[in-house]
Design an enzyme around this catalytic site. Structure first.
Site, PDB file in Angstrom:
ATOM      1  CD  GLU A  80      -2.912  -1.152   0.134  1.00 37.85           C
ATOM      2  OE1 GLU A  80      -3.017  -0.133  -0.563  1.00 37.85           O
ATOM      3  OE2 GLU A  80      -3.587  -2.180  -0.053  1.00 37.85           O
ATOM      4  NE  ARG A  90     -17.152  -4.315   1.581  1.00 34.19           N
ATOM      5  CZ  ARG A  90     -17.200  -5.623   1.853  1.00 34.19           C
ATOM      6  NH1 ARG A  90     -18.344  -6.277   1.809  1.00 34.19           N
ATOM      7  NH2 ARG A  90     -16.090  -6.284   2.158  1.00 34.19           N
ATOM      8  CB  CYS A 143      -6.750  -2.856   6.493  1.00 32.85           C
ATOM      9  SG  CYS A 143      -6.879  -4.645   6.669  1.00 32.85           S
ATOM     10  CG  HIS A 165      -4.619  -5.102   1.943  1.00 33.00           C
ATOM     11  ND1 HIS A 165      -4.848  -3.756   1.785  1.00 33.00           N
ATOM     12  CD2 HIS A 165      -5.395  -5.487   2.993  1.00 33.00           C
ATOM     13  CE1 HIS A 165      -5.725  -3.345   2.686  1.00 33.00           C
ATOM     14  NE2 HIS A 165      -6.079  -4.378   3.430  1.00 33.00           N
TER      15      HIS A 165
END
Length: 219
Positions: A80, A90, A143, A165
């Site tokens: 990342e 979500r 995360c 990830h």
């Protein structure tokens, strides 16, 4: 000795496994010349993850922090680039909380970049035979919250820190509802992570900067 902290998450979303913790747990005490490695599990709970992270930083005072997380749909080691100062969940976390459009740290900068040599890390992983890429988003779940808080806590301290990830494990992908998703066996993910640590330690010890390789996207 280079002190390395590796973090991974407990399972979440009804899963019984999380590749980030399976990998982090295997790295704990990994024999890497010139380095001492300790791994810590973080709860997948917004209200608990950051205190656990801060405790680990205070206790271990690392020179390198490699934070790991699960991302269904990813097909490689996704390094990342940036963490953003927003949480927009979500799904609910493991305590049932689902914050929407709230800052990770109120009044703090909009974003932080990884201080890992992300392009060199991707190049090193690929040279070692492991698919890897630069990712431009860490999402807006726990995360990203941990990634942002990590960079905020260590800003200006000279620590190399960032987030990667990981794909699902085959055991997860086999039972995933909906279309089939990519997966890597734990042994391959662990081998890739060990190789990543070697790259990061060598980079740190040699005082190297990042490399200028394309990691951008077209849109």
């Amino acid at each position: 000795m280079v002190r390395i902290l590796v973090t991974g998450f407990e399972p979440f979303g009804g899963q019984s496994l999380n590749p980030s913790w399976e990998v982090a747990r295997a790295l704990n005490g990994f024999a890497l010349e010139g380095a001492q490695i300790v791994s810590v599990q973080l709860p997948c709970v917004f209200a608990q993850a950051l205190p656990a992270l801060q405790q680990a930083l205070t206790q271990h005072r690392p020179d390198i922090v490699l934070a790991l997380g699960q991302a269904e749909g990813r097909c490689d080691f996704s390094v990342e680039r940036v963490a953003i100062n927003v949480t927009d969940a979500r799904i609910a976390d493991n305590a049932g909380a689902q914050p929407i459009d709230v800052p990770v740290v109120a009044g703090a900068p909009a974003a932080y970049f990884s201080t890992l040599p992300i392009k060199a890390l991707v190049a090193g992983l690929r040279a070692g035979g492991f698919p890897a890429s630069v990712s431009q988003t860490a999402g807006t779940f726990v995360c990203n919250q941990v990634f942002y808080a990590l960079q905020h806590a260590l800003a200006g301290q000279g620590v190399h820190s960032g987030f990667v990830h990981l794909p699902l494990l085959p055991e997860q992908a086999a039972h995933w509802k909906g279309p089939s998703l990519p997966s890597w066996p734990a042994s391959l993910q662990i081998a890739a992570a060990q190789h990543a640590l070697k790259v990061l330690v060598a980079h740190r010890q040699q005082g190297l900067g990042d490399v200028a390789l394309s990691g951008g996207t077209l849109n």
